[in-house]
Design a protein around this motif. Structure first.
Motif, PDB file in Angstrom:
ATOM      1  N   ASP A   1       0.814  -1.218   0.000  1.00  0.00           N
ATOM      2  CA  ASP A   1       0.000   0.000   0.000  1.00  0.00           C
ATOM      3  C   ASP A   1       0.851   1.273   0.000  1.00  0.00           C
ATOM      4  N   VAL A   2       2.118   1.170  -0.361  1.00  0.00           N
ATOM      5  CA  VAL A   2       2.968   2.357  -0.449  1.00  0.00           C
ATOM      6  C   VAL A   2       2.485   3.247  -1.594  1.00  0.00           C
ATOM      7  N   ALA A   3       2.644   4.556  -1.429  1.00  0.00           N
ATOM      8  CA  ALA A   3       2.287   5.506  -2.484  1.00  0.00           C
ATOM      9  C   ALA A   3       3.547   5.914  -3.235  1.00  0.00           C
ATOM     10  N   TYR A   4       3.387   6.248  -4.514  1.00  0.00           N
ATOM     11  CA  TYR A   4       4.510   6.706  -5.335  1.00  0.00           C
ATOM     12  C   TYR A   4       4.201   8.080  -5.929  1.00  0.00           C
ATOM     13  N   LEU A   5       5.187   8.957  -5.896  1.00  0.00           N
ATOM     14  CA  LEU A   5       5.197  10.149  -6.750  1.00  0.00           C
ATOM     15  C   LEU A   5       6.206   9.822  -7.833  1.00  0.00           C
ATOM     16  N   PHE A   6       5.717   9.472  -9.022  1.00  0.00           N
ATOM     17  CA  PHE A   6       6.554   8.909 -10.075  1.00  0.00           C
ATOM     18  C   PHE A   6       6.845   9.975 -11.119  1.00  0.00           C
ATOM     19  N   ILE A   7       8.109  10.355 -11.234  1.00  0.00           N
ATOM     20  CA  ILE A   7       8.530  11.452 -12.101  1.00  0.00           C
ATOM     21  C   ILE A   7       9.224  10.888 -13.341  1.00  0.00           C
ATOM     22  N   SER A   8       8.787  11.326 -14.520  1.00  0.00           N
ATOM     23  CA  SER A   8       9.377  10.807 -15.754  1.00  0.00           C
ATOM     24  C   SER A   8       9.110  11.758 -16.919  1.00  0.00           C
ATOM     25  N   HIS A   9       9.949  11.681 -17.944  1.00  0.00           N
ATOM     26  CA  HIS A   9       9.687  12.416 -19.185  1.00  0.00           C
ATOM     27  C   HIS A   9       9.015  11.522 -20.217  1.00  0.00           C
ATOM     28  N   GLN A  10       8.808  10.239 -19.865  1.00  0.00           N
ATOM     29  CA  GLN A  10       8.253   9.273 -20.803  1.00  0.00           C
ATOM     30  C   GLN A  10       6.773   9.033 -20.504  1.00  0.00           C
ATOM     31  N   LEU A  11       5.915   9.504 -21.391  1.00  0.00           N
ATOM     32  CA  LEU A  11       4.474   9.407 -21.179  1.00  0.00           C
ATOM     33  C   LEU A  11       4.021   7.949 -21.114  1.00  0.00           C
ATOM     34  N   GLY A  12       4.622   7.076 -21.928  1.00  0.00           N
ATOM     35  CA  GLY A  12       4.236   5.671 -21.924  1.00  0.00           C
ATOM     36  C   GLY A  12       4.558   4.995 -20.603  1.00  0.00           C
ATOM     37  N   VAL A  13       5.702   5.319 -20.025  1.00  0.00           N
ATOM     38  CA  VAL A  13       6.088   4.754 -18.734  1.00  0.00           C
ATOM     39  C   VAL A  13       5.135   5.220 -17.645  1.00  0.00           C
ATOM     40  N   VAL A  14       4.836   6.523 -17.638  1.00  0.00           N
ATOM     41  CA  VAL A  14       3.924   7.080 -16.641  1.00  0.00           C
ATOM     42  C   VAL A  14       2.536   6.448 -16.774  1.00  0.00           C
ATOM     43  N   ARG A  15       2.086   6.248 -18.005  1.00  0.00           N
ATOM     44  CA  ARG A  15       0.769   5.659 -18.231  1.00  0.00           C
ATOM     45  C   ARG A  15       0.687   4.248 -17.663  1.00  0.00           C
ATOM     46  N   ARG A  16       1.772   3.500 -17.768  1.00  0.00           N
ATOM     47  CA  ARG A  16       1.760   2.098 -17.343  1.00  0.00           C
ATOM     48  C   ARG A  16       1.620   1.942 -15.833  1.00  0.00           C
ATOM     49  N   ILE A  17       2.243   2.848 -15.070  1.00  0.00           N
ATOM     50  CA  ILE A  17       2.305   2.647 -13.625  1.00  0.00           C
ATOM     51  C   ILE A  17       1.353   3.535 -12.833  1.00  0.00           C
ATOM     52  N   SER A  18       0.838   4.605 -13.428  1.00  0.00           N
ATOM     53  CA  SER A  18       0.127   5.631 -12.655  1.00  0.00           C
ATOM     54  C   SER A  18      -1.378   5.425 -12.611  1.00  0.00           C
TER      55      SER A  18
END
Length: 285
Positions: A204-221
């Motif tokens: 149940d940990v939360a992530y603030l996931f920072i990236s320049h890759q929209l595909g990567v962000v879409r997969r995990i967020s």
């Protein structure tokens, strides 16, 4: 696991400025009134190009960048002006995974020593700390003998797994993931993202996931916030923002994402040029 509603992190009207070089010049405003929140068990993806201010957000939350105004409330407490002592106390609940894991791993220490160090510093008995390390290595799917090896003996993807294990040592509530997959090949990226998702579902940990890759962000967020020149220009559910972007800057990011089909890639390139000419005054990648 569905995200819960009560935020573990709430950033409101955050302004970060840096002194400009040269006498009489105004400070450079890196963040201008940024507001966002992250709930327990949720991943908020922050996406933007280099220089957009996305990493500045993470560093401000960690206390590594100065806050000119605004608030950063973590677990119910405003930490924007926290002292070094208060920051050390936060380490159990607030952790970070950086882009380059090797630079943050002491090359002279074994992995067992690296992972047990924060536990022993917190007063955990040595034998208990070593047992926790073995458990963490298993959780990130590394061989049982990894604890006795040095950082240089691992691949880039394995080092990132070690960095994730270190972030998990004291069971944090929030992990800042600052471009954690950008230096990895596509296959290794997918493995690390799957690992982060698996850990979140279990802890149940939360992530603030920072990236320049929209595909990567879409997969995990679960949700995505798009930042451009220090301001959030679009935010919402991940599928909505990444599949049906409303802001021209988000549309540009989507068109900039590479695809395997050369013909489709050529169409995207032309569409990106037309969008840039129409909305950014001809600004190109």
């Amino acid at each position: 696991m569905s995200p819960k509603t009560a935020p573990i992190l709430e950033v409101s009207d955050l302004v970060v400025e840096f002194a400009a070089k040269g006498r009489g010049r105004k400070p450079f405003r890196a963040l201008d009134g940024v507001s966002l929140h992250v709930s327990p068990g949720e991943t908020l993806g922050i996406v933007g190009e280099s220089g957009s201010g996305k990493t500045t957000i993470g560093r401000a939350v960690l206390g590594l960048n100065p806050v000119a105004s605004g608030s950063i409330v973590f677990d119910g407490k405003d930490i924007a002006g926290a002292s070094p002592r208060e920051r050390r106390a936060l380490a159990a609940d607030l952790q970070v995974v950086f882009q380059d894991p090797y630079s943050s791993l002491n090359p002279a220490l074994t992995i067992e020593d690296i992972l047990s160090e924060p536990l022993e510093a917190a007063g955990v008995e040595r034998r208990t700390a070593r047992a926790r390390v073995a458990e963490l290595l298993e959780q990130v799917h590394l061989p049982a003998d990894s604890g006795q090896r040095l950082p240089r003996e691992f691949s880039g993807g394995q080092r990132q797994r070690i960095a994730i294990a270190r972030a998990l040592t004291r069971s944090p509530k929030l992990i800042i993931c600052d471009e954690p997959t950008s230096a990895l090949d596509l296959t290794t990226q997918a493995l690390v993202l799957d690992l982060l998702i698996e850990i979140q579902q279990r802890t149940d940990v939360a992530y603030l996931f920072i990236s320049h890759q929209l595909g990567v962000v879409r997969r995990i967020s679960h949700r995505v916030a798009v930042i451009h020149r220090g301001e959030i220009v679009e935010s919402g559910p991940a599928t909505q923002v990444t599949d049906r972007p409303q802001h021209p800057y988000t549309q540009k990011l989507l068109l900039s994402a590479p695809v395997a089909d050369p013909a489709e890639q050529a169409k995207r390139r032309e569409a990106r040029r037309a969008l840039a000419a129409a909305t950014f005054g001809g600004e190109q990648d």
